[in-house]
Enzyme design. Structure first.
Site, PDB file in Angstrom:
ATOM      1  N   GLY A  29     -73.003  12.235 140.216  1.00 58.22           N
ATOM      2  CA  GLY A  29     -72.522  12.119 138.851  1.00 58.22           C
ATOM      3  C   GLY A  29     -72.018  10.865 138.962  1.00 58.22           C
ATOM      4  O   GLY A  29     -72.426   9.765 139.128  1.00 58.22           O
ATOM      5  N   ASN A  30     -70.801   9.994 138.244  1.00 54.03           N
ATOM      6  CA  ASN A  30     -70.206   9.292 138.112  1.00 54.03           C
ATOM      7  C   ASN A  30     -68.748   8.905 137.401  1.00 54.03           C
ATOM      8  O   ASN A  30     -68.298  10.074 137.734  1.00 54.03           O
ATOM      9  CB  ASN A  30     -70.943   8.678 137.370  1.00 54.03           C
ATOM     10  CG  ASN A  30     -70.448   8.900 135.705  1.00 54.03           C
ATOM     11  OD1 ASN A  30     -69.408   8.801 135.154  1.00 54.03           O
ATOM     12  ND2 ASN A  30     -71.715   9.216 134.797  1.00 54.03           N
ATOM     13  N   ARG A  31     -68.254   7.759 138.077  1.00 52.72           N
ATOM     14  CA  ARG A  31     -66.814   8.255 137.512  1.00 52.72           C
ATOM     15  C   ARG A  31     -65.983   7.462 136.325  1.00 52.72           C
ATOM     16  O   ARG A  31     -65.339   7.877 136.535  1.00 52.72           O
ATOM     17  CB  ARG A  31     -66.216   6.907 139.051  1.00 52.72           C
ATOM     18  CG  ARG A  31     -65.933   6.491 140.293  1.00 52.72           C
ATOM     19  CD  ARG A  31     -66.081   5.798 140.773  1.00 52.72           C
ATOM     20  NE  ARG A  31     -66.167   5.321 141.679  1.00 52.72           N
ATOM     21  CZ  ARG A  31     -65.882   6.378 143.123  1.00 52.72           C
ATOM     22  NH1 ARG A  31     -64.967   7.364 143.450  1.00 52.72           N
ATOM     23  NH2 ARG A  31     -66.090   5.673 144.144  1.00 52.72           N
ATOM     24  N   SER A  32     -66.731   8.339 135.455  1.00 54.60           N
ATOM     25  CA  SER A  32     -66.337   8.141 133.823  1.00 54.60           C
ATOM     26  C   SER A  32     -64.926   9.477 133.756  1.00 54.60           C
ATOM     27  O   SER A  32     -65.966  10.767 134.641  1.00 54.60           O
ATOM     28  CB  SER A  32     -66.779   9.074 132.913  1.00 54.60           C
ATOM     29  OG  SER A  32     -66.190   9.294 131.183  1.00 54.60           O
TER      30      SER A  32
END
Ligand code: C5P
Length: 236
Positions: A29-32
């Protein structure tokens, strides 16, 4: 007569970060946070648009008064975005789409065993959805209906010794072919999960770069106002 700037317009906005599964319990995943995309959806709704929010993983709730489509992966986001684009006046890609996904998704939880080698994860590229939206707009059969469709991308740039943020972003705008590119200058502690933002809006038309700063709501209001101007310029 008073008329809201996006009255009668259909606006599709993607928001949040995609999650690319490795197995039934794990993902990349990512930090958005989804905050910017949600703020854009609110601004577009308040400007009178009919809003469809394509929501990948978000830390914030979807706003009231918009139609929400939940997605998890980049491939699901692509399906939803390409489908929604068919009848959208505006498509804004604010989602953080994973550039890569695991080549294989295990049907069962990947086990840790003392007797096996450390696992290696092979990644494959995800399609560039923004670029596909631009291609779809001018594809035979779509061209007439979508002539006035406005496509907006976001870019987070860090700049380095090789070039500045705006130069990188201008190259990206050309490569992707979208009409507007909203550029964030990111440092390690900026943008992700924060409530404030500072952006430059670049236009394919070559108009002067426009700066906007403030809360994510203020930045979104500036982006939506600009979208309204662009729409009324091409299709009064
Ligand atoms: O190339 P880069 O990831 O910096 O481009 C960012 C823009 O492209 C954003 O608007 C993002 O939503 C979109 N994007 C996309 N598909 C991808 C990667 C990014 O539509 N696979």
């Amino acid at each position: 007569d008073f008329q809201l700037p996006l009255a009668g317009r259909k606006v599709t906005i993607s928001a949040g970060g995609t999650r690319e599964p490795l197995d039934p319990v794990r993902f990349l995943g990512n930090r958005s946070s989804g905050k910017q995309g949600v703020a854009l959806a609110v601004a577009a709704r308040n400007a009178g648009a009919t809003v469809r929010l394509i929501a990948a993983h978000m830390d914030v709730p979807a706003p009231a008064g918009v139609d929400v489509v939940r997605v998890e992966t980049a491939l699901q986001l692509r399906e939803a975005a390409l489908a929604a684009a068919a009848d959208s006046d505006v498509v804004i890609m604010a989602a953080a789409v994973a550039d890569f996904r695991p080549a294989e998704v295990s049907g069962t939880k990947i086990k840790k065993r003392d007797d096996t080698a450390d696992p290696v994860i092979t990644l494959v590229r995800n399609p560039d959805i923004l670029q596909e939206l631009v291609e779809a707009r001018s594809a035979p059969g779509n061209e007439a209906a979508r002539r006035h469709q406005l496509i907006v991308g976001f870019a987070a740039e860090t700049g380095d010794g090789q070039g500045d943020v705006v130069a990188y972003a201008e190259a990206k705008l050309k490569r992707k072919g979208c009409d507007l590119l909203v550029v964030n200058h990111v440092g390690t502690d900026k943008v992700f999960g924060q409530d404030t933002n500072s952006v430059v809006i670049l236009a394919r038309s070559g108009a002067e770069p426009q700066e906007a700063a403030g809360s994510k709501s203020e930045v979104s209001a500036a982006v939506i106002t600009r979208v309204g101007h662009e729409l009324n310029h091409v299709s009064p």
